[in-house]
Design a protein around this motif. Structure first.
Motif, PDB file in Angstrom:
ATOM      1  N   PRO A  12      43.384  31.161  62.194  1.00 37.73           N
ATOM      2  CA  PRO A  12      44.151  31.052  63.440  1.00 37.73           C
ATOM      3  C   PRO A  12      45.301  32.068  63.484  1.00 37.73           C
ATOM      4  O   PRO A  12      45.969  32.313  62.472  1.00 37.73           O
ATOM      5  N   HIS A  13      45.513  32.647  64.639  1.00 38.85           N
ATOM      6  CA  HIS A  13      46.560  33.650  64.796  1.00 38.85           C
ATOM      7  C   HIS A  13      47.952  33.065  64.612  1.00 38.85           C
ATOM      8  O   HIS A  13      48.886  33.792  64.267  1.00 38.85           O
ATOM      9  N   ASP A  14      48.087  31.757  64.820  1.00 35.43           N
ATOM     10  CA  ASP A  14      49.404  31.141  64.691  1.00 35.43           C
ATOM     11  C   ASP A  14      49.682  30.627  63.275  1.00 35.43           C
ATOM     12  O   ASP A  14      50.743  30.063  63.021  1.00 35.43           O
ATOM     13  N   LEU A  15      48.766  30.846  62.334  1.00 29.87           N
ATOM     14  CA  LEU A  15      49.017  30.481  60.948  1.00 29.87           C
ATOM     15  C   LEU A  15      50.037  31.464  60.390  1.00 29.87           C
ATOM     16  O   LEU A  15      49.853  32.682  60.508  1.00 29.87           O
ATOM     17  N   PRO A  16      51.130  30.968  59.811  1.00 29.52           N
ATOM     18  CA  PRO A  16      52.145  31.889  59.276  1.00 29.52           C
ATOM     19  C   PRO A  16      51.533  32.886  58.285  1.00 29.52           C
ATOM     20  O   PRO A  16      50.687  32.529  57.458  1.00 29.52           O
ATOM     21  N   ALA A  17      51.961  34.136  58.388  1.00 29.99           N
ATOM     22  CA  ALA A  17      51.395  35.214  57.571  1.00 29.99           C
ATOM     23  C   ALA A  17      51.497  34.912  56.083  1.00 29.99           C
ATOM     24  O   ALA A  17      50.560  35.183  55.324  1.00 29.99           O
ATOM     25  N   GLU A  18      52.606  34.356  55.641  1.00 31.55           N
ATOM     26  CA  GLU A  18      52.781  34.039  54.222  1.00 31.55           C
ATOM     27  C   GLU A  18      51.748  33.002  53.764  1.00 31.55           C
ATOM     28  O   GLU A  18      51.184  33.119  52.682  1.00 31.55           O
ATOM     29  N   GLN A  19      51.501  32.007  54.599  1.00 30.22           N
ATOM     30  CA  GLN A  19      50.505  30.981  54.264  1.00 30.22           C
ATOM     31  C   GLN A  19      49.101  31.592  54.231  1.00 30.22           C
ATOM     32  O   GLN A  19      48.308  31.290  53.339  1.00 30.22           O
ATOM     33  N   ALA A  20      48.785  32.459  55.182  1.00 29.82           N
ATOM     34  CA  ALA A  20      47.473  33.117  55.213  1.00 29.82           C
ATOM     35  C   ALA A  20      47.280  33.969  53.961  1.00 29.82           C
ATOM     36  O   ALA A  20      46.199  33.941  53.354  1.00 29.82           O
ATOM     37  N   GLN A  21      48.300  34.696  53.545  1.00 26.50           N
ATOM     38  CA  GLN A  21      48.191  35.534  52.350  1.00 26.50           C
ATOM     39  C   GLN A  21      47.979  34.683  51.098  1.00 26.50           C
ATOM     40  O   GLN A  21      47.203  35.049  50.213  1.00 26.50           O
ATOM     41  N   GLU A  22      48.649  33.546  51.016  1.00 23.44           N
ATOM     42  CA  GLU A  22      48.505  32.658  49.868  1.00 23.44           C
ATOM     43  C   GLU A  22      47.088  32.098  49.797  1.00 23.44           C
ATOM     44  O   GLU A  22      46.476  32.041  48.724  1.00 23.44           O
ATOM     45  N   ILE A  23      46.534  31.716  50.938  1.00 21.87           N
ATOM     46  CA  ILE A  23      45.158  31.198  50.991  1.00 21.87           C
ATOM     47  C   ILE A  23      44.171  32.284  50.583  1.00 21.87           C
ATOM     48  O   ILE A  23      43.245  32.043  49.803  1.00 21.87           O
ATOM     49  N   LYS A  24      44.375  33.498  51.075  1.00 25.93           N
ATOM     50  CA  LYS A  24      43.488  34.613  50.733  1.00 25.93           C
ATOM     51  C   LYS A  24      43.544  34.929  49.235  1.00 25.93           C
ATOM     52  O   LYS A  24      42.524  35.253  48.624  1.00 25.93           O
ATOM     53  N   ALA A  25      44.716  34.835  48.631  1.00 23.58           N
ATOM     54  CA  ALA A  25      44.853  35.089  47.194  1.00 23.58           C
ATOM     55  C   ALA A  25      44.094  34.034  46.390  1.00 23.58           C
ATOM     56  O   ALA A  25      43.397  34.362  45.419  1.00 23.58           O
ATOM     57  N   ARG A  26      44.206  32.770  46.789  1.00 16.97           N
ATOM     58  CA  ARG A  26      43.460  31.706  46.108  1.00 16.97           C
ATOM     59  C   ARG A  26      41.963  31.886  46.300  1.00 16.97           C
ATOM     60  O   ARG A  26      41.163  31.668  45.379  1.00 16.97           O
ATOM     61  N   GLU A  27      41.563  32.297  47.501  1.00 15.75           N
ATOM     62  CA  GLU A  27      40.147  32.552  47.800  1.00 15.75           C
ATOM     63  C   GLU A  27      39.590  33.647  46.886  1.00 15.75           C
ATOM     64  O   GLU A  27      38.498  33.513  46.318  1.00 15.75           O
ATOM     65  N   LYS A  28      40.331  34.727  46.748  1.00 17.49           N
ATOM     66  CA  LYS A  28      39.885  35.840  45.908  1.00 17.49           C
ATOM     67  C   LYS A  28      39.721  35.398  44.467  1.00 17.49           C
ATOM     68  O   LYS A  28      38.699  35.689  43.827  1.00 17.49           O
ATOM     69  N   ALA A  29      40.706  34.682  43.924  1.00 21.09           N
ATOM     70  CA  ALA A  29      40.637  34.227  42.532  1.00 21.09           C
ATOM     71  C   ALA A  29      39.454  33.290  42.324  1.00 21.09           C
ATOM     72  O   ALA A  29      38.696  33.431  41.349  1.00 21.09           O
ATOM     73  N   TYR A  30      39.257  32.345  43.241  1.00 22.14           N
ATOM     74  CA  TYR A  30      38.153  31.388  43.133  1.00 22.14           C
ATOM     75  C   TYR A  30      36.802  32.103  43.214  1.00 22.14           C
ATOM     76  O   TYR A  30      35.917  31.868  42.395  1.00 22.14           O
ATOM     77  N   SER A  31      36.659  33.006  44.176  1.00 25.18           N
ATOM     78  CA  SER A  31      35.376  33.702  44.330  1.00 25.18           C
ATOM     79  C   SER A  31      35.082  34.592  43.124  1.00 25.18           C
ATOM     80  O   SER A  31      33.932  34.684  42.683  1.00 25.18           O
ATOM     81  N   GLN A  32      36.101  35.217  42.570  1.00 20.98           N
ATOM     82  CA  GLN A  32      35.872  36.066  41.409  1.00 20.98           C
ATOM     83  C   GLN A  32      35.515  35.245  40.170  1.00 20.98           C
ATOM     84  O   GLN A  32      34.703  35.680  39.357  1.00 20.98           O
ATOM     85  N   ASP A  33      36.070  34.050  40.032  1.00 16.55           N
ATOM     86  CA  ASP A  33      35.665  33.159  38.936  1.00 16.55           C
ATOM     87  C   ASP A  33      34.185  32.802  39.058  1.00 16.55           C
ATOM     88  O   ASP A  33      33.451  32.809  38.068  1.00 16.55           O
ATOM     89  N   LEU A  34      33.734  32.496  40.279  1.00 17.14           N
ATOM     90  CA  LEU A  34      32.321  32.163  40.498  1.00 17.14           C
ATOM     91  C   LEU A  34      31.415  33.374  40.268  1.00 17.14           C
ATOM     92  O   LEU A  34      30.283  33.229  39.792  1.00 17.14           O
ATOM     93  N   GLN A  35      31.916  34.560  40.581  1.00 14.53           N
ATOM     94  CA  GLN A  35      31.139  35.779  40.308  1.00 14.53           C
ATOM     95  C   GLN A  35      31.027  36.000  38.802  1.00 14.53           C
ATOM     96  O   GLN A  35      29.947  36.331  38.295  1.00 14.53           O
ATOM     97  N   ARG A  36      32.114  35.788  38.093  1.00 20.94           N
ATOM     98  CA  ARG A  36      32.089  35.986  36.646  1.00 20.94           C
ATOM     99  C   ARG A  36      31.136  35.017  35.950  1.00 20.94           C
ATOM    100  O   ARG A  36      30.488  35.382  34.973  1.00 20.94           O
TER     101      ARG A  36
END
Length: 94
Positions: A12-36
């Protein structure tokens, strides 16, 4: 079992940028663990879209569902899943 998964993300466009960045960082870490660990075998970006095609290798539909539901971006995704089977013309992988 192999699955082709398309994930379309709509944060959502109204999601605060800091919150969106935090979610994306967790997403990246989780997806990379599953790739490994080999369960998330491939991931490709869809050019020009906030979407990807991925290949998962998991034991069951339930395991895949659990992995997808645990994605931090899951609440903002439209996901489609296609089970894959070996094609008779494919050269078998060892």
């Amino acid at each position: 079992m192999l699955y082709l998964v398309r994930m379309d993300v709509n944060i959502p466009h109204d999601l605060p940028a800091e919150q969106a960045q935090e979610i994306k960082a967790r997403e990246k870490a989780y997806s990379q663990d599953l790739q490994r660990d080999g369960r998330w075998q491939h991931i490709w970006r869809v050019a020009g879209e906030y979407a990807n095609y991925s290949v998962f290798d998991v034991e069951s539909n339930d395991e895949l569902h659990g992995l997808l539901q645990a994605l931090p971006l899951f609440p903002y995704m439209k996901i489609s899943v296609t089970p894959l089977a070996q094609h008779p013309s494919a050269i078998a992988q060892n």
